[in-house]
Design a protein around this motif. Structure first.
Motif, PDB file in Angstrom:
ATOM      1  N   MET A  18      -2.816   1.027   8.750  1.00 28.40           N
ATOM      2  CA  MET A  18      -3.074  -0.324   8.246  1.00 28.40           C
ATOM      3  C   MET A  18      -3.920  -1.154   9.208  1.00 28.40           C
ATOM      4  O   MET A  18      -4.666  -2.022   8.780  1.00 28.40           O
ATOM      5  N   THR A  19      -3.792  -0.904  10.506  1.00 27.69           N
ATOM      6  CA  THR A  19      -4.460  -1.755  11.482  1.00 27.69           C
ATOM      7  C   THR A  19      -5.716  -1.130  12.083  1.00 27.69           C
ATOM      8  O   THR A  19      -6.692  -1.827  12.338  1.00 27.69           O
ATOM      9  N   GLU A  20      -5.677   0.168  12.354  1.00 25.47           N
ATOM     10  CA  GLU A  20      -6.806   0.839  13.000  1.00 25.47           C
ATOM     11  C   GLU A  20      -6.763   2.339  12.672  1.00 25.47           C
ATOM     12  O   GLU A  20      -6.399   3.158  13.508  1.00 25.47           O
ATOM     13  N   PRO A  21      -7.157   2.698  11.442  1.00 18.75           N
ATOM     14  CA  PRO A  21      -7.064   4.108  11.045  1.00 18.75           C
ATOM     15  C   PRO A  21      -7.976   5.002  11.884  1.00 18.75           C
ATOM     16  O   PRO A  21      -9.112   4.645  12.173  1.00 18.75           O
ATOM     17  N   LYS A  22      -7.415   6.143  12.290  1.00 20.93           N
ATOM     18  CA  LYS A  22      -8.171   7.099  13.103  1.00 20.93           C
ATOM     19  C   LYS A  22      -8.026   8.485  12.500  1.00 20.93           C
ATOM     20  O   LYS A  22      -7.058   8.786  11.814  1.00 20.93           O
ATOM     21  N   ARG A  23      -9.005   9.329  12.819  1.00 23.09           N
ATOM     22  CA  ARG A  23      -8.994  10.714  12.356  1.00 23.09           C
ATOM     23  C   ARG A  23      -9.555  11.610  13.444  1.00 23.09           C
ATOM     24  O   ARG A  23     -10.185  11.160  14.394  1.00 23.09           O
ATOM     25  N   THR A  24      -9.348  12.908  13.252  1.00 22.87           N
ATOM     26  CA  THR A  24      -9.943  13.902  14.132  1.00 22.87           C
ATOM     27  C   THR A  24     -11.087  14.571  13.391  1.00 22.87           C
ATOM     28  O   THR A  24     -11.181  14.466  12.164  1.00 22.87           O
ATOM     29  N   LYS A  35       0.859  -1.184   0.000  1.00 20.49           N
ATOM     30  CA  LYS A  35       0.000   0.000   0.000  1.00 20.49           C
ATOM     31  C   LYS A  35       0.891   1.228   0.000  1.00 20.49           C
ATOM     32  O   LYS A  35       1.984   1.216   0.553  1.00 20.49           O
ATOM     33  N   GLU A  36       0.367   2.278  -0.582  1.00 17.62           N
ATOM     34  CA  GLU A  36       1.107   3.529  -0.677  1.00 17.62           C
ATOM     35  C   GLU A  36       0.172   4.669  -0.299  1.00 17.62           C
ATOM     36  O   GLU A  36      -0.962   4.721  -0.767  1.00 17.62           O
ATOM     37  N   THR A  53       6.465  -3.682   7.036  1.00 13.94           N
ATOM     38  CA  THR A  53       7.680  -3.019   6.592  1.00 13.94           C
ATOM     39  C   THR A  53       7.260  -1.676   6.025  1.00 13.94           C
ATOM     40  O   THR A  53       6.415  -1.605   5.128  1.00 13.94           O
ATOM     41  N   VAL A  54       7.825  -0.600   6.578  1.00 11.31           N
ATOM     42  CA  VAL A  54       7.471   0.750   6.154  1.00 11.31           C
ATOM     43  C   VAL A  54       8.711   1.411   5.565  1.00 11.31           C
ATOM     44  O   VAL A  54       9.779   1.420   6.186  1.00 11.31           O
ATOM     45  N   THR A  55       8.570   1.973   4.362  1.00 10.96           N
ATOM     46  CA  THR A  55       9.651   2.738   3.750  1.00 10.96           C
ATOM     47  C   THR A  55       9.091   4.075   3.278  1.00 10.96           C
ATOM     48  O   THR A  55       7.883   4.235   3.115  1.00 10.96           O
ATOM     49  N   GLY A  56       9.982   5.023   3.074  1.00 10.39           N
ATOM     50  CA  GLY A  56       9.595   6.352   2.600  1.00 10.39           C
ATOM     51  C   GLY A  56       9.403   7.351   3.716  1.00 10.39           C
ATOM     52  O   GLY A  56       9.296   8.555   3.463  1.00 10.39           O
ATOM     53  N   ASN A  57       9.405   6.883   4.964  1.00 10.62           N
ATOM     54  CA  ASN A  57       9.207   7.801   6.090  1.00 10.62           C
ATOM     55  C   ASN A  57      10.515   8.484   6.456  1.00 10.62           C
ATOM     56  O   ASN A  57      11.582   7.877   6.431  1.00 10.62           O
ATOM     57  N   SER A  58      10.407   9.773   6.800  1.00 13.76           N
ATOM     58  CA  SER A  58      11.573  10.544   7.228  1.00 13.76           C
ATOM     59  C   SER A  58      11.749  10.537   8.735  1.00 13.76           C
ATOM     60  O   SER A  58      12.793  10.930   9.233  1.00 13.76           O
ATOM     61  N   CYS A  59      10.718  10.109   9.452  1.00  7.91           N
ATOM     62  CA  CYS A  59      10.805  10.090  10.917  1.00  7.91           C
ATOM     63  C   CYS A  59      10.019   8.899  11.451  1.00  7.91           C
ATOM     64  O   CYS A  59       9.284   8.232  10.713  1.00  7.91           O
ATOM     65  N   ASP A  60      10.172   8.646  12.745  1.00  9.27           N
ATOM     66  CA  ASP A  60       9.483   7.517  13.358  1.00  9.27           C
ATOM     67  C   ASP A  60       7.967   7.723  13.382  1.00  9.27           C
ATOM     68  O   ASP A  60       7.217   6.747  13.406  1.00  9.27           O
ATOM     69  N   VAL A  90       3.992   0.625   2.399  1.00 15.40           N
ATOM     70  CA  VAL A  90       3.788  -0.305   3.503  1.00 15.40           C
ATOM     71  C   VAL A  90       3.502  -1.686   2.943  1.00 15.40           C
ATOM     72  O   VAL A  90       2.642  -1.862   2.080  1.00 15.40           O
ATOM     73  N   GLU A  91       4.243  -2.630   3.467  1.00 19.63           N
ATOM     74  CA  GLU A  91       4.040  -4.013   3.064  1.00 19.63           C
ATOM     75  C   GLU A  91       3.816  -4.848   4.314  1.00 19.63           C
ATOM     76  O   GLU A  91       4.500  -4.661   5.325  1.00 19.63           O
ATOM     77  N   GLU A  92       2.855  -5.764   4.241  1.00 20.86           N
ATOM     78  CA  GLU A  92       2.559  -6.643   5.367  1.00 20.86           C
ATOM     79  C   GLU A  92       2.831  -8.090   4.968  1.00 20.86           C
ATOM     80  O   GLU A  92       2.412  -8.546   3.903  1.00 20.86           O
ATOM     81  N   LYS A  93       3.546  -8.773   5.845  1.00 18.06           N
ATOM     82  CA  LYS A  93       3.770 -10.208   5.665  1.00 18.06           C
ATOM     83  C   LYS A  93       3.629 -10.858   7.021  1.00 18.06           C
ATOM     84  O   LYS A  93       4.341 -10.511   7.964  1.00 18.06           O
ATOM     85  N   ASN A  94       2.675 -11.763   7.140  1.00 25.41           N
ATOM     86  CA  ASN A  94       2.443 -12.511   8.382  1.00 25.41           C
ATOM     87  C   ASN A  94       2.260 -11.597   9.590  1.00 25.41           C
ATOM     88  O   ASN A  94       2.794 -11.856  10.673  1.00 25.41           O
TER      89      ASN A  94
END
Length: 130
Positions: free
Chosen positions: A42-48, A2-3, A25-32, A17-21
């Motif tokens: 991916m697991t529990e999207p939230k918004r304000t 997913k992108e 695995t997250v790439t493209g992020n500049s910070c934690d 973002v790639e999910e295996k088992n």
């Protein structure tokens, strides 16, 4: 894979973002924050939500509100229906709950303005000074 664009900080990184088992695995992020946001998305999207509620007061017919914490993304429309059903009949201050524990989500809808109290204060001053 997913992108999507990160909203975890102002940079807006393009995340991959790639999910295996159940492992991500997250790439493209500049910070934690990007990694945390991607896994949450991916697991529990939230918004304000920021919105307004109607009032019965001519000097402030609407009052700005927001949720006190992020809510599940799939409940946005449900929460908005609750917000849209409110008509304030009492003057409240910024930070006061307009709806407590909206839909049992453990989140309040709160006022973000003192406009209801400021307007009455201004009108009182005008009468005493005028």
């Amino acid at each position: 894979m997913k992108e999507f664009n990160c909203i975890g900080c102002p940079r807006g990184c393009l995340l991959h973002v790639e999910e295996k088992n159940g492992e991500f695995t997250v790439t493209g992020n500049s910070c934690d924050n990007g990694r945390k946001f991607a896994i949450s998305e991916m697991t529990e999207p939230k918004r304000t939500i920021c919105s307004t509620v109607r009032t019965v007061f001519a000097d402030a017919p609407v009052l700005p509100v927001k949720v006190s914490a992020d809510i599940p993304k799939d409940r946005i429309f449900d929460v908005m229906r609750e917000i849209n059903s409110v008509v304030l009949t009492q003057r409240i201050s910024g930070g006061d709950a307009v709806i407590e524990n909206v839909l049992g989500l453990g989140v309040d809808v709160i006022s973000t303005s003192n406009v209801l109290n400021e307007n009455i204060h201004i009108k009182t001053e005008e009468r005493t000074n005028g």
